[in-house]
Scaffold this active site. Structure first.
Site, short mmCIF file in Angstrom:
data_model
loop_
_atom_site.label_atom_id
_atom_site.label_comp_id
_atom_site.label_asym_id
_atom_site.label_seq_id
_atom_site.Cartn_x
_atom_site.Cartn_y
_atom_site.Cartn_z
N THR A 40 0.83 -1.20 0.00
CA THR A 40 0.00 0.00 0.00
C THR A 40 0.86 1.25 0.00
OG1 THR A 40 -1.77 -1.14 1.18
CG2 THR A 40 -1.79 1.26 1.26
N HIS A 43 1.99 2.03 -3.42
CA HIS A 43 0.94 2.70 -4.21
C HIS A 43 0.94 4.20 -3.90
CE1 HIS A 43 -0.99 -0.78 -6.02
NE2 HIS A 43 -0.96 -1.39 -4.85
#
Length: 343
Positions: A40, A43
């Site tokens: 995450t 990202h």
């Protein structure tokens, strides 16, 4: 204090200096001792479509971390100052239908540390006291930092009817897939097959798997049938890859269970009747960790020594070398990268 933050809607993160926050009612101040980079976080670094739709700068990132309780706010009885803690990253509302029926892991109003509010890539962070899990003081901080993603693996393995005595296929040998292999082995599964096209990461599964498969070099379905005679009873899907999902579902015996944590980057198409319905497959969508059942199950494995997470920690770097750390993870030549906020 130093913190790693997303300051603007663009690629990258910035090392900044910020005041040490103060805990309010029901909150604690944690001195962060170790933080781990997650997919995450990549990202958010890349500022991809998901990040553009979710992240609101400025934001201190990081949601896998551990530390020591430095101070507590009004009304906090537990944890106490000096406790060593890991943090549950999902801050839940306690009021929505999911929370009121005990399904806190799918709270409709979840706020995630390092995603929706400031996280743990910092020397200090304020979090709700209820999100702290107190660890024994002899548990290494770097291991404590990855108990949160370990919980995703535990939740996946123990969903449905579990894995004890069952044949298992794990698609995706990223950190959580590797953790799932550890849990499956410790929980009596077998045979265990692990599939991933990255030879570096696949090799980490060797101590826990009966068969490793590189789907770029071998036919996964053929290998599964050769090893099991028919197919596997349980699919644990962590890749989010469309081809892997299709192959994993077809590797199941009729009546098998698919437990899916991997999230495709785009919507996928599949044959609902042929791959699922007419074969009697039970599918489970896995989100986060059941609070606090998963933490109890996972820490029982780690504290007892039945699962040793330390082999998955491949790199340790000071926070000041964050660019190198993110590059390592993005290269696919790392499993878990630990940052030291004090260095």
């Amino acid at each position: 204090m130093r913190a790693l933050a997303k300051l603007a809607p663009e690629e990258g993160l910035t090392l900044v200096d910020r005041p040490v926050p103060e805990p309010g009612p029901g909150e604690i101040l944690v001195r962060v001792e170790a933080a781990s980079i997650c997919g995450t976080d990549l990202h958010i670094w890349k500022w991809d479509a998901w990040a553009r739709g979710r992240i609101r700068p400025p934001l201190v990132t990081g949601h896998e971390f551990s530390g020591v309780v430095e101070a507590v706010g009004p009304g906090v009885k537990r944890p106490q100052v000096g406790d060593h803690v890991s943090l549950e990253s999902h801050v839940v509302c306690h009021a929505c239908p999911a929370c009121r029926t005990g399904n806190y892991h799918v709270c409709l109003n979840t706020k995630i540390l390092g995603v929706d509010r400031d996280g743990g890539f910092a020397e200090y962070v304020v979090v709700p006291a209820e999100n702290a899990w107190v660890n024994p003081k002899d548990l290494p901080f770097e291991v404590a930092a990855i108990l949160e993603p370990f919980g995703n693996a535990v939740h996946t393995v123990y969903a449905g009817s579990g894995v004890s005595g069952k044949s298992v296929l794990i698609t995706g040998a990223g950190p959580i897939g590797l953790m799932a292999a550890m849990v499956a082995r410790a929980s009596g599964a077998g045979p265990i097959l692990v599939s991933d096209p990255n030879p570096y990461r696949l090799a980490f599964a060797r101590p826990y798997a009966d068969r490793l498969v590189n789907p770029l070099e071998e036919d996964l379905l053929e290998v599964v049938r050769r090893v099991t005679g028919s197919g596997v009873e349980v699919l644990l899907e962590f890749s989010g890859n469309e081809a892997a999902i299709h192959q994993g579902l077809m590797a199941l015996i009729p009546g098998g269970e698919a437990r899916i944590l991997g999230i495709p980057s785009d919507p996928i198409r599949f044959d609902l009747a042929g791959e699922l319905v007419m074969r009697g497959i039970t599918a489970f969508g896995i989100a986060g960790r059941r609070l606090w059942q998963t933490w109890m199950q996972g820490t029982a494995l780690v504290y007892s020594g039945r699962v040793d997470l330390s082999p998955l920690i491949t790199h340790r770097l000071p926070l000041s070398r964050y660019r190198e750390a993110f590059g390592l993870l993005a290269s696919g030549q790392a499993v878990k990268v630990i940052l030291d906020p004090k260095a």
